[in-house]
Every structure is written in structure tokens, then in C-alpha cells.
Design an enzyme around this catalytic site. Structure first.
Site, PDB file in Angstrom:
ATOM      1  N   CYS A 120     -10.224 -21.841  10.689  1.00  0.00           N
ATOM      2  CA  CYS A 120      -9.699 -21.499   9.374  1.00  0.00           C
ATOM      3  C   CYS A 120     -10.840 -21.299   8.387  1.00  0.00           C
ATOM      4  O   CYS A 120     -11.957 -21.757   8.617  1.00  0.00           O
ATOM      5  CB  CYS A 120      -8.677 -22.539   8.906  1.00  0.00           C
ATOM      6  SG  CYS A 120      -9.376 -23.838   7.920  1.00  0.00           S
ATOM      7  N   ASP A 504     -52.061  12.291  15.350  1.00  0.00           N
ATOM      8  CA  ASP A 504     -53.103  11.419  15.830  1.00  0.00           C
ATOM      9  C   ASP A 504     -53.685  12.078  17.079  1.00  0.00           C
ATOM     10  O   ASP A 504     -52.971  12.776  17.779  1.00  0.00           O
ATOM     11  CB  ASP A 504     -52.439  10.092  16.193  1.00  0.00           C
ATOM     12  CG  ASP A 504     -53.423   8.971  16.277  1.00  0.00           C
ATOM     13  OD1 ASP A 504     -54.434   9.040  15.575  1.00  0.00           O
ATOM     14  OD2 ASP A 504     -53.166   8.036  17.037  1.00  0.00           O
TER      15      ASP A 504
END
Ligand SMILES: Nc1ncnc2c1ncn2[C@@H]1O[C@H](COP(=O)(O)OP(=O)(O)OP(=O)(O)O)[C@@H](O)[C@H]1O
Ligand SMILES: [Cu+]
Length: 812
Positions: A120, A504
Site C-alpha cells: 500500500c 581523429d
């Protein structure tokens, strides 16, 4: 993002933040994430309603609606799921919790804990409050129905979490990973709705036919019309009513008003037909959207559900979902690899198309990675699993695509804003058309009200609004199928604007696996110097060092290296047998004043052949030169040529020396080269291009160029399949090393961009034409429905076209 900080028991605000995989996304400690499923949410006006209701809740920090998946992702603190649901349901739409997993933030682990006593909201609140104070907890997800608590926490924090649960008297048991599957949501449509639709169609046609002989106002026509509306229109009325209550004009509200209006002015059969046509069109549209959505999930369908794992007395077939990391699994020839892993025995070739989009067989032997979903084409292999089924590379790809589609692309944002103005404006014009001519010029009320009703149908922005997400998701999926993982609609859309692509050198244009080609001893013998250099080189994982280490192999007994240190962008140093040695590039030699014209000449000669030369220095003296060569990737030249042809300027960035850089650039066909860059200089180069107004992409390996990748407008990582970080950090991850994928990405991005604008033009064009026709009294309600839904369908189909986009450049 708000700065709500949950308060801990000891009264101190706990505002620790955790980064997310998404750029710039930060969680507060104790943030919960819940995904709400809203099956009826198919138009932005509806997601807007849910969003508005959720915003009212105090503690909601972020709301991301996802129309394609009909979900809303909510981040919040200090609220329960029940409160969220109540708020979201206020919109009138059905809202449920979605079990589907949200991505785990980077550097975090996810544990699913079964808490038997948690059923709950009070317990939920209790746990939430307690764990908000626990260190290293980034997010919690509660499923009260299943009593499951999902916690994202820093690695190694799980015992603390469990202890915290003990302390509040709840306890819990950890579930094996692999329980939270990426599951396709069940189809929402029932067979009964088809029957209703068919019967409704029959009734509508009958009403039309009957009206033809006995006139519109006959009780039979009226009865058939009401029947049609009851069969096909109740959903529309219901959704329309919820929207109107919030002063929101969605398509359902507009259609309800139009149909009701038609009834009021006595056009019964037309009301029936319009209602029916609208229901049909809506169904077709939902089906097409499902198709787009399933295309993404289809990627996942390629995995096998079972795995053959090693047990005490042989092999056993078990569900793949439950297999733990480190399990020994077997793959027979012809089988799909069930899980990600690493080969431990046997060798084979594997078709990695599901991951990389390339069906060239890849050799696999002991130590090589295997990916779930790929196909074993050669011999039998055994491998050790490295990830649970729900976290395989393929699962990550699917999740990344799903997340990407939820983040709005710029065009989508523009369209959404446009739509919020468009509808009220057209609605206003319709009101004016209905009222002004009869009032001012004594026009016929019925005629002008009818024209206004036609305009209401056209006032719906759905076609426009739905077109962008469909297009974007199709583009993202098409890319993923080709081994290009795009991390957001933004990048897919921005790709077409790229003007400069920085690459690169090492590992991007070249293979990144250099091998030693020359040893020039300046003192002593080659073997003597190699022994020293190799001892230093073995301590480094820089590719240049690795080449030296690999060449030496185990020819020499290992030497002890003391005070080893890497010198960024230069080389390495260490003390061997009491003498200090350095191994590095020309710059390092210069720094030490150990250079000479003779040495320089030798270095230049090697470098001009495209080799990278490093020098071993001992006692301030150059002892030997080692040259390594790194082969250019077979497709680099072709990729560069195509990029240039597409009008993108390739620029090579490298830490390597000028001569080598230029030699490699010549081989691949790049004109602009920036060499001898320290890692921070790469970042500066990117900024410099940007300051000149360029939209810059950067391709790298993400290891020492991460800052540059992050600064670029689009950061690309190559060969991402093997490296988790690359998948998560790059904006665009290319799953293999083929630089032609960059070209594929650009093409796809351009295609997506043009489809987006075609769709916008198409949707608006059709509306504009009908608006004019309606005012002139040349358009009927029928035509308006056809035009509206036809436009939606056209743009959806146009968007889906991208799924078949031939990214030629990716093919060999
Ligand atoms: N650990 C190392 N061992 C040997 N040489 C090194 C080492 N670190 C740097 N160097 C030398 O310094 C140069 C620049 O290194 P850096 O790491 O900045 O660039 P890179 O990664 O090799 O090249 P790229 O920028 O193309 O990826 C290398 O080419 C190499 O000559
Ligand atoms: Cu020099």
C-alpha cells in the site's frame, strides 16, 4: 528542473545529484521515475491534458510524454504512484503503470527487490523517505501490484539498501537480474471493436440509401444514424467531453461538435457517415503508428529466448532471461547467440548484422566478444556471459532508440507550438463564419453553420503533429538496423546541417592497431634497446607503446620498472635498474634538449613514410628510434570522398606529428590536417570551427577525446559494439569500425529532414486548400474528414518510408 530536496530523518536536506546517460540530465537523490501507460493517448492534445494535470502536483520535476509508445515518463520526489495515477486520470483518459524498464543511469546498478509486505502507498512513502537518505541511491520505482521495488544505486550499495529496508521493518529479497524484460506492449484493440465498426458502416450506408428515397428527416434514417453513432462514435464523444471540460480542443472534441452540429441542422445521414469514416480513419492511423513502434521492437525480436547452458552433467536449455552473468553457454553452428559473452573455447565466424548492419562474417576465437542476437555461422563455441539478457548490447540499442524517440526533435517542438495556436485560430474563424454572414449580410443560417462545421473538422492539427514523431522514429529505427545508433531526434535532425567533420586519426581513419616496423639503434644493439623500451611500453595501453610491447613479445625476461609515469601527448617514463628512461615522441626529445640534427633527419625520414616514430632516451641521451605503422582502414578513403561530395569538409585532428599526419591524410584524401595536438587542443579546434559558424561533428574513440566529442554539435563514436561507454556517451554510436557509416548517417539525416518538411508542407497545404473550399461552400463534411484523415495517413506513410531508406553508402 526544480530543486526539491527530500528531507531526511536527521533533518538535513539531501540534495546530492546524479548524472544521467542523457546529456546534461541530472537527478536529485531520491528521485523516482515512473512510466505511465496511456493507451488512448494518440494526439498531442491528449498528452497535453495528462501533462497539465501532472504539472499541478507538487514534486513532479519532469514530464516526458511519448506519443509513439503512448507513455508518459514522470520524474518526481515525495509523491506516491497512487497520487500520480489519480492526477493523470483526472484528464479522463485511462492511465496505468507501465512495467517497462526505464534506463539505468550511467555508473549505477539496478536491483529489483521483492518486498513482500509492501502493498500500500503508506509503505511506499515509508521506503521512499528512508532510501532518499541512503547514500548512492539515484532512483526508485515502485510496483505495488507486484510488490517489487526497483532501485538504481551506486555499485556495491545494495547491502546498504537492504539494511535500510530491514531497519524500517520491511526487509526484502533481491530478485535475479533479467526479470525486467523489454516487453512489447500488448495490442490494445479487441475483435469486438472491428464488429462494431463493420456494423456501424452498414448502418451508415443504409441511412444514406434510405435518405436517398425518403429524405433526411425520416425516422428510419434518424434511427440508423443514432445506431451508427452508438456503434462507432461513443469513444469519440467520451474523449471529446473530457477534453472540452479542460477547455481543450482535440480532434475528438472537434469531431463531436461537428457530428452533433450536423444532427442539429438536420443532416442525419451525413452525421452517420462522418462518424463512421472518422472511426475507420482513426483505426488505420493507429495501425500505422503501431507499425512504426513495432519496427523498433522488431530489433529485439532477433534474440533467441533460450540458451544452452553448462550444468553439472552436460548442457541444458534454459530461458535466456534468467541466465546469470558468468554462466558458460554453448552456441552451435547456425544458432543465434543467446547472450552477450566472451568466447572461452572453439572458434567460429559470426554474422553480426543485427548489431552492425553488416552481414560480413566476423572471425571469433578465444577472448573475442559475442553479441546476443548475432548468428553463429561457423563451428561450435562456448562462451561466458558478460551481461544479463535485458542488458545485452542489442537490448541497450533498442532502449536507446526508444529513449531517443521520446526526446523531442526541434521540428517537433516547432510543430507542437504551431498546433497550439492553429486550432484555436481555425476554431475562431469557424465561429465567425457561422455567425457573421447570417448576422451581417443576412445569409442563410443553415448554410453558414454547415460551412463552419466543415472548418471544425479541418481545425484538427493531428496530421501535422503526428507526422514528426513517426518520421523521426522511422529514421532512428532505420539507422539502428544499419548499425548506427542515434541518441536523439535532435541529432538525427541536425545531421543534415553538418558542415565540418573532425576525425581523429588513430583508430578512426586508421585501424588503431599499429605494428612495429623499424628499430634504429643509436647506441648499443637493437636487442638491448628493445628490451628497455619494451619494459616501459608494456606498462602503457597507448597504441604506439602497445606496438613496441607486442613486437618484443616474451623474448626478454620482464624488467622491473619503478616510478612509471605517462606524459600526456608525449610518451612514458620510468626507472629501470636505477636509470631513468623515457620513451616518447619528438616533442618529448625536444623538451629534454636531447635532440640533434642527425636524429631529427632520421625521425623525419620515418615520419614521411606515414610511420610514427618514438625515441628511447636514457640518461639524457637518445638511445634508439622505434617506428610503428598503423594501416589506414580499407574504407576510409571512400568514406572521405563521399563526405566531401556531400559538401562536408573533413578535418583530421591528431596528437601525432605533422609528417605522419600529412602522410596519412594524403592516403585518405583529407586536405586539412591539425597535428601535434594535445587532447585539450582538439577541443579548442572544435570550438574554433564553431566560432566560424560551422556545425561540427567529431569522430573519435571517446578515450582521450571525450571533451572534444562532448563539445562538438554531434559526437560520433566508432566501433561502439564492444564498449558500453561509447554506446552511452556518444551522440551517435557506430556499432562497427566502418567509416562509411558516417556517410550513411548524413544521408539518412538529410532524407529525414526532407521528409519532415514534406510532411509539414503536405499537411498544411491540404488544410489550406480545404479551409478555402469550406469558406466558399465547396467542401462537404465528408470531404473534410477524408482530407483530414487522408493527410494524416499520407504523412504517416511518408514517414514510414524512411524505414526502407537505402543508406547506399553502408553497403559494400
Ligand atoms: N604512452 C605512450 N607511448 C608511446 N608514445 C606515446 C605515448 N603517449 C603519447 N605518445 C606519443 O605522443 C603522440 C601523441 O599522443 P596522443 O595520445 O596525444 O595522440 P594519439 O592518440 O596517438 O593520436 P590521435 O590524436 O590521432 O588519436 C603519439 O603519436 C606518440 O608518438
Ligand atoms: Cu628536434
Amino acid at each position: 528542473m526544480s530543486t526539491t530536496a527530500s528531507t531526511c530523518q536527521h533533518g538535513q536536506p539531501h540534495a546530492q545529484k546524479y548524472g544521467d546517460a542523457h546529456k546534461g540530465h541530472v537527478y536529485e537523490a531520491g528521485t523516482s521515475i515512473t512510466v505511465l501507460s496511456v493507451p488512448d493517448m494518440c494526439c498531442p492534445t491528449e498528452s497535453g491534458m495528462v501533462e497539465k494535470d501532472l504539472r499541478r502536483l507538487h514534486g513532479v520535476t519532469s514530464i516526458t510524454p511519448d506519443l509513439m509508445r503512448r507513455q508518459v515518463r514522470v520524474e518526481y520526489t515525495g509523491l506516491t504512484e497512487a497520487e500520480l495515477l489519480t492526477a493523470a486520470r483526472h484528464s479522463g483518459l485511462a492511465v496505468e503503470l507501465q512495467a517497462e524498464a526505464v534506463p539505468v543511469p550511467r555508473n549505477f546498478e539496478r536491483s529489483v527487490i521483492l518486498v513482500e509486505q509492501m502493498d500500500c502507498p503508506t509503505e511506499e512513502a515509508l521506503i521512499r523517505k528512508r532510501l532518499a537518505c541512503a547514500d548512492g541511491v539515484a532512483a526508485m520505482t515502485f510496483n505495488l501490484m507486484q510488490r517489487r521495488l526497483t532501485v538504481d544505486h551506486a555499485p556495491g550499495q545494495l547491502p546498504d539498501v537492504l539494511k535500510a529496508l530491514q531497519e524500517i521493518g520491511l526487509g526484502g529479497t533481491v530478485e535475479p537480474s533479467g526479470t525486467a524484460q523489454v516487453q512489447p506492449p500488448a495490442s490494445q484493440r479487441h475483435a469486438s471493436s472491428y464488429w462494431k465498426l463493420i456494423l456501424g458502416g452498414v448502418a451508415a450506408v443504409a441511412a444514406e440509401a434510405l435518405a436517398f428515397s425518403v429524405g433526411d428527416a425520416h425516422w428510419g434514417v434518424i434511427g440508423l444514424t443514432l445506431l451508427t453513432i452508438a456503434l462507432t462514435g461513443l469513444g469519440t464523444y467520451r474523449k471529446g467531453w473530457f477534453a472540452v471540460r479542460q477547455l481543450n480542443l482535440n480532434i475528438h472534441a472537434l469531431m463531436s461538435v461537428a457530428v452533433t452540429g450536423a444532427v442539429f441542422i438536420g443532416r442525419w445521414p451525413e452525421a452517420a457517415m462522418v462518424m463512421f469514416l472518422f472511426a475507420v480513419a482513426e483505426m488505420i492511423e493507429a495501425k500505422s503508428l503501431d507499425r512504426a513502434r513495432r519496427a523498433v521492437e522488431g530489433l529485439m525480436a532477433m534474440t533467441s529466448d533460450t540458451a544452452t547452458v553448462k550444468v553439472a552433467d552436460g548442457w541444458e536449455i534454459v530461458p535466456a532471461a534468467g541466465v546469470a552473468i558468468g554462466t558458460l553457454v554453448r552456441a552451435r553452428p547456425g544458432e543465434r547467440i543467446a547472450l552477450d559473452g566472451q568466447v572461452v573455447s572453439g572458434s567460429t565466424t559470426v554474422d553480426q548484422a543485427p548489431i552492425t548492419g553488416e552481414s560480413i562474417p566476423v572471425d571469433k576465437s578465444i577472448g573475442d566478444p559475442l553479441f546476443a542476437g548475432t548468428i553463429n555461422q561457423g563451428g561450435e563455441v562456448a562462451y561466458r556471459t558478460t551481461a544479463p539478457a535485458n542488458d545485452s548490447t542489442l537490448a541497450r540499442i533498442v532502449r536507446a532508440v526508444q529513449d531517443a524517440q521520446a526526446s523531442k526533435a526541434p521540428t517537433q517542438r516547432f510543430v507542437d507550438t504551431f498546433a497550439t495556436y492553429y486550432t484555436p485560430i481555425v476554431f475562431g474563424i469557424a465561429m465567425a463564419v457561422a455567425a457573421l454572414p447570417p448576422l451581417v449580410a443576412g445569409g442563410d443560417w443553415l448554410t453558414w453553420v454547415y460551412r463552419a462545421l466543415v472548418m471544425l473538422v479541418i481545425a484538427c492539427p493531428c496530421a501535422l503533429v503526428i507526422s514528426t514523431p513517426v518520421t523521426v522514429v522511422s529514421g532512428l529505427t532505420a539507422a539502428a538496423r544499419r548499425g548506427i545508433l542515434i541518441k536523439g531526434g535532435l541529432f538525427l535532425e541536425q545531421g543534415h546541417r553538418l558542415t565540418v567533420l573532425a576525425l581523429d586519426k588513430t583508430g578512426t581513419l586508421t585501424q588503431g592497431r599499429p605494428s612495429l616496423t623499424d628499430i634504429v639503434a643509436l647506441h648499443g644493439t637493437q636487442d638491448e634497446q628493445l628490451r628497455l623500451a619494451a619494459a616501459l611500453a608494456r606498462r602503457s595501453d597507448h597504441p604506439v607503446s602497445m606496438a613496441v610491447g607486442a613486437y618484443a613479445g616474451d623474448r626478454f625476461p620482464p624488467l622491473d620498472v619503478a616510478s612509471f609515469k605517462a606524459i600526456n601527448g608525449r610518451g612514458v617514463e620510468g626507472v629501470i635498474e636505477g636509470v631513468s628512461y623515457l620513451l616518447g615522441n619528438h616533442r618529448l626529445v625536444e623538451d629534454l634538449n636531447a635532440c640533434s640534427p642527425a636524429l631529427e633527419l632520421k625521425l623525419n625520414a620515418l615520419e614521411e613514410q606515414g610511420k610514427t616514430a618514438i625515441v628511447l632516451i636514457g640518461d639524457g641521451q637518445a638511445l634508439a628510434i622505434f617506428a610503428v605503422a598503423d594501416a589506414v582502414r580499407p574504407h576510409s578513403r571512400e568514406a572521405i570522398a563521399e563526405l566531401t561530395a556531400l559538401g562536408i569538409e573533413p578535418v583530421m585532428l591528431t596528437g601525432d606529428n605533422r609528417h605522419t599526419a600529412q602522410a596519412i591524410a594524403r592516403q585518405v584524401g583529407i586536405a586539412e590536417v591539425r597535428s601535434e595536438l594535445l587532447p585539450e587542443h582538439k577541443l579548442e579546434a572544435i570550438k574554433e570551427f564553431q566560432s566560424r559558424g560551422a556545425v561540427v561533428g567529431m569522430v573519435g574513440d571517446g578515450i582521450n577525446d571525450a571533451p572534444a566529442l562532448a563539445t562538438a554539435d554531434i559526437g560520433f563514436a566508432m566501433g561502439a559494439a564492444g564498449t558500453d561507454t561509447a554506446i552511452e556517451t556518444a551522440d551517435v554510436a557506430l556499432m562497427d569500425d566502418d567509416p562509411r557509416k558516417l556517410v550513411g548517417f548524413i544521408r539518412l539525416s538529410r532524407a529525414t529532414h526532407s521528409v519532415l518538411w514534406q510532411n509539414i508542407a503536405l499537411a498544411l497545404g491540404i488544410k489550406a486548400v480545404f479551409l478555402a473550399l469550406a469558406v466558399l461552400g465547396q467542401a462537404t463534411l465528408w470531404m473534410a474528414v477524408f482530407a483530414d484523415m487522408g493527410a494524416s495517413l499520407l504523412v504517416v506513410l511518408n514517414g514510414l518510408r524512411l524505414l526502407r531508406h537505402p543508406a547506399n553508402a553502408c553497403k559494400q
